[in-house]
Scaffold this motif. Structure first.
Motif, PDB file in Angstrom:
ATOM      1  N   LEU A  23      10.639   1.958   1.713  1.00 27.71           N
ATOM      2  CA  LEU A  23      10.383   1.972   0.269  1.00 27.71           C
ATOM      3  C   LEU A  23       9.280   0.977  -0.045  1.00 27.71           C
ATOM      4  O   LEU A  23       9.370  -0.191   0.315  1.00 27.71           O
ATOM      5  CB  LEU A  23      11.665   1.596  -0.489  1.00 27.71           C
ATOM      6  CG  LEU A  23      11.547   1.376  -2.001  1.00 27.71           C
ATOM      7  CD1 LEU A  23      11.178   2.675  -2.722  1.00 27.71           C
ATOM      8  CD2 LEU A  23      12.854   0.815  -2.564  1.00 27.71           C
ATOM      9  N   ASN A  24       8.223   1.454  -0.709  1.00 26.91           N
ATOM     10  CA  ASN A  24       7.152   0.571  -1.178  1.00 26.91           C
ATOM     11  C   ASN A  24       7.330   0.329  -2.665  1.00 26.91           C
ATOM     12  O   ASN A  24       7.722   1.232  -3.415  1.00 26.91           O
ATOM     13  CB  ASN A  24       5.775   1.188  -0.921  1.00 26.91           C
ATOM     14  CG  ASN A  24       5.585   1.613   0.526  1.00 26.91           C
ATOM     15  OD1 ASN A  24       5.464   2.799   0.819  1.00 26.91           O
ATOM     16  ND2 ASN A  24       5.578   0.655   1.439  1.00 26.91           N
ATOM     17  N   GLY A  25       7.044  -0.877  -3.119  1.00 28.87           N
ATOM     18  CA  GLY A  25       7.293  -1.248  -4.503  1.00 28.87           C
ATOM     19  C   GLY A  25       6.272  -0.716  -5.490  1.00 28.87           C
ATOM     20  O   GLY A  25       5.442   0.143  -5.177  1.00 28.87           O
ATOM     21  N   TYR A  51      -0.460   2.270   8.330  1.00 28.36           N
ATOM     22  CA  TYR A  51       0.104   2.638   7.038  1.00 28.36           C
ATOM     23  C   TYR A  51       0.248   1.414   6.134  1.00 28.36           C
ATOM     24  O   TYR A  51      -0.041   1.463   4.942  1.00 28.36           O
ATOM     25  CB  TYR A  51       1.463   3.301   7.254  1.00 28.36           C
ATOM     26  CG  TYR A  51       2.247   3.580   5.990  1.00 28.36           C
ATOM     27  CD1 TYR A  51       1.949   4.667   5.183  1.00 28.36           C
ATOM     28  CD2 TYR A  51       3.297   2.740   5.594  1.00 28.36           C
ATOM     29  CE1 TYR A  51       2.673   4.921   4.021  1.00 28.36           C
ATOM     30  CE2 TYR A  51       4.027   2.991   4.446  1.00 28.36           C
ATOM     31  CZ  TYR A  51       3.707   4.081   3.668  1.00 28.36           C
ATOM     32  OH  TYR A  51       4.419   4.326   2.512  1.00 28.36           O
ATOM     33  N   MET A  52       0.678   0.297   6.715  1.00 32.49           N
ATOM     34  CA  MET A  52       0.943  -0.893   5.924  1.00 32.49           C
ATOM     35  C   MET A  52      -0.259  -1.823   5.788  1.00 32.49           C
ATOM     36  O   MET A  52      -0.405  -2.518   4.775  1.00 32.49           O
ATOM     37  CB  MET A  52       2.105  -1.677   6.551  1.00 32.49           C
ATOM     38  CG  MET A  52       3.448  -0.974   6.444  1.00 32.49           C
ATOM     39  SD  MET A  52       4.040  -0.761   4.741  1.00 32.49           S
ATOM     40  CE  MET A  52       4.328  -2.463   4.289  1.00 32.49           C
ATOM     41  N   ALA A  53      -1.130  -1.883   6.803  1.00 29.88           N
ATOM     42  CA  ALA A  53      -2.114  -2.969   6.830  1.00 29.88           C
ATOM     43  C   ALA A  53      -3.539  -2.523   7.111  1.00 29.88           C
ATOM     44  O   ALA A  53      -4.367  -3.321   7.540  1.00 29.88           O
ATOM     45  CB  ALA A  53      -1.686  -4.022   7.860  1.00 29.88           C
ATOM     46  N   ALA A 107       0.794  -2.696   2.218  1.00 27.18           N
ATOM     47  CA  ALA A 107       1.151  -4.115   2.100  1.00 27.18           C
ATOM     48  C   ALA A 107       0.088  -4.926   1.385  1.00 27.18           C
ATOM     49  O   ALA A 107       0.347  -6.064   0.988  1.00 27.18           O
ATOM     50  CB  ALA A 107       1.401  -4.714   3.486  1.00 27.18           C
ATOM     51  N   PHE A 108      -1.100  -4.379   1.208  1.00 27.55           N
ATOM     52  CA  PHE A 108      -2.140  -5.109   0.492  1.00 27.55           C
ATOM     53  C   PHE A 108      -2.024  -4.960  -1.017  1.00 27.55           C
ATOM     54  O   PHE A 108      -2.737  -5.645  -1.750  1.00 27.55           O
ATOM     55  CB  PHE A 108      -3.533  -4.654   0.948  1.00 27.55           C
ATOM     56  CG  PHE A 108      -3.991  -5.320   2.216  1.00 27.55           C
ATOM     57  CD1 PHE A 108      -4.482  -6.614   2.197  1.00 27.55           C
ATOM     58  CD2 PHE A 108      -3.913  -4.672   3.428  1.00 27.55           C
ATOM     59  CE1 PHE A 108      -4.892  -7.250   3.358  1.00 27.55           C
ATOM     60  CE2 PHE A 108      -4.312  -5.284   4.606  1.00 27.55           C
ATOM     61  CZ  PHE A 108      -4.809  -6.577   4.572  1.00 27.55           C
ATOM     62  N   ILE A 129       0.687  -8.683   1.364  1.00 31.91           N
ATOM     63  CA  ILE A 129      -0.308  -9.519   2.037  1.00 31.91           C
ATOM     64  C   ILE A 129      -1.290 -10.039   0.998  1.00 31.91           C
ATOM     65  O   ILE A 129      -1.800  -9.264   0.179  1.00 31.91           O
ATOM     66  CB  ILE A 129      -1.048  -8.712   3.124  1.00 31.91           C
ATOM     67  CG1 ILE A 129      -0.065  -8.314   4.227  1.00 31.91           C
ATOM     68  CG2 ILE A 129      -2.201  -9.512   3.706  1.00 31.91           C
ATOM     69  CD1 ILE A 129      -0.656  -7.381   5.269  1.00 31.91           C
ATOM     70  N   PRO A 130      -1.571 -11.344   0.982  1.00 33.06           N
ATOM     71  CA  PRO A 130      -2.483 -11.887  -0.033  1.00 33.06           C
ATOM     72  C   PRO A 130      -3.857 -11.209   0.017  1.00 33.06           C
ATOM     73  O   PRO A 130      -4.420 -10.966   1.083  1.00 33.06           O
ATOM     74  CB  PRO A 130      -2.585 -13.367   0.349  1.00 33.06           C
ATOM     75  CG  PRO A 130      -1.347 -13.651   1.133  1.00 33.06           C
ATOM     76  CD  PRO A 130      -1.045 -12.388   1.874  1.00 33.06           C
TER      77      PRO A 130
END
Length: 539
Positions: free
Chosen positions: A230-232, A287-289, A296-297, A447-448
């Motif tokens: 689940l992504n926010g 997918y995330m980074a 995630a970014f 991720i910042p």
């Protein structure tokens, strides 16, 4: 000869990806990396569908090597309806790796200009450019974050410089030594998701919620997994408060790593994503980074991980997803934000395999019908009226990613804890009750970067309206451009699209009822007035 040389180049690239980390080979999900070749789409020698290759034109992808089995499909079915007679060993037609090479156990210098590789040597370091439509990107905060930890990098070697496209923090992994920490009576999965407003700035968390054998550290390395991801909500897009959803499969790394799992990411193929996202089977780290498209970014994420003693159930879920993608790229069915979104397609896959995930129902047919006419009249658009009707009438686990995550997660915990097979309708899925060995909750912080912090996703339409600005003219909306599949690539069911009626039957009945009530009220008023004046005349 030129074609043979090209194919050998593809094979050598696949090997370089696998061997880039001092002989450590990571699979692609449950598949051996050696089964794939790395190429640039389109490619005449690829076994992939021409429609899929069109969507990935210009992209680096992994495709099955010559002679490897490729997922088939039934041209008379659509999407998740086609999950019978699965070929579990067949490979996905395309895995979107985005890069030809991968390095693990690398370290970024404080100034962000050099990398120290796993063998102790160094290389210059650069990142791929920001795509023009992306609103935010890597900044000094990103550099400082990555300089503090070991990294896995996907990218290209250009001369003596590694140009990174995907950068994954290797300390983001399952805690293989974690003691069991079940949900307490006052805790819920929803509370874990909503912790610290969604946990965009929280630490990475790997919490063992359940294990089969208490008091014994489970041996999980190398075992198959199902990840419920689940992504926010995004912090800079008021059309994305619902978050995003995906199912992931793979095997647990020796160190608990999960960056090599495969994510089944359903996105709208009919538009060009401003971040460069393309729907497809994608390695978890990409997918995330991915520096442009990585989830995630731009928002926090959460994952429930079920570790299985046998690979069969995750394998069947991935095989079914591979087949659904064949239909998706052919446009046998199309993405719809209400009726066929990322959660809906994923839940349909589980449902048709025999896992009847508990449903939550729709908002309200009455509310949906009233909203249909309000929007149709005020916006002067039956199409917009139909859209709001679908949002309010679609079953909640298919509509809201957070509700799907909650329903699947709670049912998965119940199956593991009680060995219940009440929601498992097929013999293959009923084996889940005895095969789950451990369940983790994983929190992946944002991720910042220069993008605003994301939030926890919403669980209802009412919560969506509370989280977004009340004045819709103040909504932050990111425009996208159309990306239609060319007509010459459409055939079969793609030429027979499923188009719902602009005026749904319940909405028509609602209008007829209103008219009928209005007529009845008018008759009663007229009768009352007539009686009043007759009575007055007699006086």
């Amino acid at each position: 000869m030129r074609q043979l040389a090209w194919w050998l180049l593809g094979c050598s690239q696949a090997i370089s990806v696998a061997q880039a980390g001092e002989g450590v080979k990571y699979p692609l999900g449950q598949y051996a990396s050696e089964q794939f070749a790395t190429v640039t789409a389109p490619c005449a020698q690829c076994q992939g569908l021409p429609q899929a290759l069109w969507y990935f034109k210009g992209q680096t992808i992994a495709v099955p090597q010559a002679g490897q089995p490729v997922t088939s499909f039934d041209a008379d079915k659509r999407g998740a309806d086609d999950v019978t007679a699965l070929e579990v060993s067949a490979l996905p037609g395309i895995v979107w790796t985005g890069s030809t090479q991968q390095w693990i156990n690398t370290h970024l210098s404080a100034n962000g200009k050099q990398l120290r590789l796993a063998d102790g040597t160094g290389a210059e370091f650069e990142i791929v450019p920001k795509i023009p439509t992306n609103l935010s990107y890597w900044n000094q905060a990103s550099q400082a974050f990555f300089a503090q930890r070991a990294l896995s990098i996907r990218g290209e070697l250009v001369g003596q410089t590694i140009v990174a496209r995907t950068i994954w923090p290797q300390d983001f992994r399952l805690d293989m030594q974690a003691a069991s920490q079940p949900l307490q009576t006052n805790e819920s999965l929803k509370q874990l998701v909503q912790f610290e407003q969604g946990g965009a700035q929280s630490l990475h968390e790997s919490r063992l919620l359940w294990q089969r054998t208490l008091g014994v550290q489970p041996a999980l390395a190398g075992k198959a997994v199902l990840g419920v991801l689940l992504n926010g909500a995004q912090g800079d897009d008021d059309e994305a408060h619902g978050g995003h959803f995906a199912l992931a499969t793979g095997v647990v790394g020796e160190d608990g790593s999960y960056h090599h799992w495969l994510v089944n990411n359903y996105y709208n193929l009919a538009t060009n994503s401003e971040k460069g996202i393309i729907a497809g089977v994608t390695p978890f780290d990409k997918y995330m980074a991915d520096l442009n498209s990585g989830q995630a970014f731009y928002r926090p994420s959460y994952m429930l991980v079920a570790v299985f003693s046998q690979p069969t159930i995750p394998g069947r879920i991935q095989a079914a997803s591979n087949r659904v993608y064949q239909h998706f790229y052919r446009n046998d069915f199309v993405y719809d934000h209400a009726t066929n979104n990322c959660a809906g397609i994923s839940v349909d896959v589980l449902h048709n395999l025999g896992w009847k995930v508990p449903q939550s129902g729709g908002e309200s047919v009455l509310k949906a019908s009233a909203a249909y006419w309000y929007i149709a009249v005020t916006e002067r658009s039956l199409t917009k009226g139909r859209a709001i009707y679908d949002y309010l009438n679609t079953e909640m686990t298919r509509l809201f990613p957070a509700v799907a995550f909650d329903a699947i997660g709670n049912d998965m915990l119940n199956i593991a804890q009680t060995a219940s097979t009440q929601t498992l309708a097929s013999p293959e899925m009923q084996a889940m009750a005895n095969q789950i060995e451990a369940i983790y909750f994983v929190r992946i912080p944002q991720i910042p970067a220069s993008r605003a912090n994301g939030l926890a996703p919403v669980y209802s339409f009412a919560q969506y309206l509370q989280q977004a600005p009340a004045d819709r003219s103040q909504w932050k909306i990111i425009p996208v451009t159309p990306n239609p599949l060319p007509d010459h690539l459409k055939n079969g069911l793609a030429l027979k699209p499923q188009t719902p009626a602009l005026a749904p039957v319940p909405a028509m009945l609602f209008l007829i009822s209103l008219i009928g009530l209005g007529w009845l009220l008018l008759m009663l008023i007229r009768k009352g007035l007539k009686t009043f004046f007759m009575h007055k005349a007699k006086r």
